[in-house]
Write an enzyme that holds these catalytic residues in place. Structure first.
Site, PDB file in Angstrom:
ATOM      1  N   ASP A 151       0.805  -1.163   0.106  1.00  0.00           N
ATOM      2  CA  ASP A 151      -0.004  -0.129  -0.063  1.00  0.00           C
ATOM      3  C   ASP A 151       0.884   1.354   0.002  1.00  0.00           C
ATOM      4  O   ASP A 151       0.497   2.405  -0.035  1.00  0.00           O
ATOM      5  CB  ASP A 151      -0.987   0.013   1.151  1.00  0.00           C
ATOM      6  CG  ASP A 151      -0.427   0.232   2.487  1.00  0.00           C
ATOM      7  OD1 ASP A 151       0.865  -0.172   2.589  1.00  0.00           O
ATOM      8  OD2 ASP A 151      -1.105  -0.058   3.519  1.00  0.00           O
ATOM      9  N   SER A 152       2.202   1.132  -0.083  1.00  0.00           N
ATOM     10  CA  SER A 152       2.941   2.258  -0.255  1.00  0.00           C
ATOM     11  C   SER A 152       2.816   2.784  -1.633  1.00  0.00           C
ATOM     12  O   SER A 152       3.306   4.012  -1.874  1.00  0.00           O
ATOM     13  CB  SER A 152       4.533   1.708  -0.178  1.00  0.00           C
ATOM     14  OG  SER A 152       4.844   0.601  -0.855  1.00  0.00           O
ATOM     15  N   ASP A 192      -1.151  -6.081  -0.421  1.00  0.00           N
ATOM     16  CA  ASP A 192      -1.154  -5.351   1.112  1.00  0.00           C
ATOM     17  C   ASP A 192      -2.583  -5.036   1.254  1.00  0.00           C
ATOM     18  O   ASP A 192      -3.591  -4.563   0.335  1.00  0.00           O
ATOM     19  CB  ASP A 192      -0.379  -3.942   1.138  1.00  0.00           C
ATOM     20  CG  ASP A 192       0.453  -4.064   2.166  1.00  0.00           C
ATOM     21  OD1 ASP A 192       0.487  -4.942   2.901  1.00  0.00           O
ATOM     22  OD2 ASP A 192       1.499  -3.282   2.078  1.00  0.00           O
ATOM     23  N   LYS A 198      -1.104  -9.287   2.814  1.00  0.00           N
ATOM     24  CA  LYS A 198      -0.466  -8.874   4.063  1.00  0.00           C
ATOM     25  C   LYS A 198      -1.250  -8.039   4.671  1.00  0.00           C
ATOM     26  O   LYS A 198      -1.892  -7.054   4.330  1.00  0.00           O
ATOM     27  CB  LYS A 198       0.628  -8.213   3.464  1.00  0.00           C
ATOM     28  CG  LYS A 198       1.684  -7.883   4.593  1.00  0.00           C
ATOM     29  CD  LYS A 198       2.869  -7.170   4.298  1.00  0.00           C
ATOM     30  CE  LYS A 198       3.377  -5.869   3.603  1.00  0.00           C
ATOM     31  NZ  LYS A 198       2.667  -4.815   4.766  1.00  0.00           N
ATOM     32  N   GLU A 226      -1.115  -5.371   8.469  1.00  0.00           N
ATOM     33  CA  GLU A 226      -0.312  -4.991   9.677  1.00  0.00           C
ATOM     34  C   GLU A 226      -0.851  -5.435  10.823  1.00  0.00           C
ATOM     35  O   GLU A 226      -2.208  -4.956  11.045  1.00  0.00           O
ATOM     36  CB  GLU A 226      -0.176  -3.471   9.451  1.00  0.00           C
ATOM     37  CG  GLU A 226       0.766  -3.295   8.348  1.00  0.00           C
ATOM     38  CD  GLU A 226       0.734  -1.686   7.988  1.00  0.00           C
ATOM     39  OE1 GLU A 226       0.795  -0.912   9.246  1.00  0.00           O
ATOM     40  OE2 GLU A 226       1.268  -1.189   6.860  1.00  0.00           O
ATOM     41  N   GLU A 242       9.345  -4.624  10.205  1.00  0.00           N
ATOM     42  CA  GLU A 242      10.009  -3.456   9.597  1.00  0.00           C
ATOM     43  C   GLU A 242      10.369  -2.555  10.692  1.00  0.00           C
ATOM     44  O   GLU A 242       9.831  -2.336  12.044  1.00  0.00           O
ATOM     45  CB  GLU A 242       8.625  -2.778   8.916  1.00  0.00           C
ATOM     46  CG  GLU A 242       9.238  -1.189   8.631  1.00  0.00           C
ATOM     47  CD  GLU A 242       7.977  -0.691   7.518  1.00  0.00           C
ATOM     48  OE1 GLU A 242       7.141  -1.156   6.990  1.00  0.00           O
ATOM     49  OE2 GLU A 242       8.458   0.583   7.059  1.00  0.00           O
TER      50      GLU A 242
END
Ligand code: KIV
Length: 274
Positions: free
Chosen positions: A49-50, A88, A118, A120, A187
């Site tokens: 999602d960057s 993401d 993915k 978080e 991270e």
């Protein structure tokens, strides 16, 4: 360059079996042409999602939508024949409940064609990850610095700064692994924290700003290619300086258009009789 050593499509079990073995090489990827270039070299293409910041110029990742992730996921998944493709899950699409998470993840897998998602989160997300993995959704976890929590954190500072914080990250990693995740992004943590996480979880850890002690590494593609506008986190190694090369090419093109050097005779359609 066509020196692409891998041949078959990587599967989730292939990735899990790399724990403690040859380190996993992972890069973010958001478009089909880039996926074709990276495929066959990297083990995993992560549609991060960057992309909100890298492609859309957003200040952070919070406004990225499920439809954006599905669109870019589809482009990458359909271009990659060898790398495993993971998408993401964007902020707000999985945190409310395990049922919400399942519906969103199922859409991503079905509509993009990617092999995994993915998420978080740590202990608080373990129940959701178990719910997903027990229902056939391969999950890559993400602990340590979680960019979707940027407002709560007040920035992108590295995590696990003291013993208490380090212990929380290790517990988070264990909870996510025990819930069934097949791999884990770690991270922005100190080397000793990454080492302990990697030693204690049974799944491969993939570090970003987390030292070489992880089972693999991931970088944002635009950062490592030097396309990030000149500002890069300290953990990024630039393997190329493409911003400079692009700017130089564009400058030359503009000069040649203006002084009529381009197009040359070789760029014009030939005259054919009859
Ligand atoms: O969004 C992203 O690109 C990521 C990686 C940098 C791990 O989460």
């Amino acid at each position: 360059m066509t020196n692409k050593p891998m041949a078959k499509k990587n599967t989730v079990p292939d990735i899990t079996s790399r724990k403690g073995g040859v380190p996993l090489a992972v890069l973010t990827c958001y478009t089909a042409p880039m996926a074709r270039l990276l495929d066959g070299h990297v083990d995993i293409l992560l549609v991060g999602d960057s992309l909100g910041m890298v492609l859309y110029g957003m200040e952070n990742t919070l406004a990225v939508t499920l439809d954006m992730m599905i669109g870019h996921g589809h482009a990458v998944a359909h271009a990659a024949t060898q790398a495993l493709v993971v998408v993401d899950m964007p902020f707000g699409s999985y945190q409310a409940s395990k049922e919400q998470a399942f519906a969103a993840c199922a859409r991503v897998l079905a509509e993009s064609g990617a092999q995994g998602v993915k998420l978080e989160g740590g202990k608080e997300l373990a129940e959701t990850i178990r719910f997903l993995t027990e229902r056939g959704i391969p999950v890559m976890g993400h602990v340590g610095l979680m960019p979707q929590r940027v407002q709560q954190l007040g920035g992108y500072r590295y995590q696990g700064r003291n013993e208490g914080e380090a212990a929380i990250i290790i517990q988070d990693a264990l909870a996510v692994a025990e819930a069934g995740a097949f791999s884990l992004v770690v991270e922005g943590v100190r080397e000793d924290v990454a080492r302990q996480v990697t030693a204690q979880v049974r799944i491969p850890t993939i570090g970003i700003g987390a030292s070489p002690t992880c089972d693999g590494q991931v970088l944002v593609i635009d950062d490592m290619l030097g396309m990030g506008g000149g500002r890069y986190p300290s953990f990024v190694k630039q393997y190329a300086h493409l911003s400079e090369a692009i700017e130089q090419a564009v400058k030359t093109y503009c000069e040649e258009v203006r002084n009529r050097t381009f197009p040359g005779a070789e760029h014009c359609y030939p005259f054919k009789k009859g």
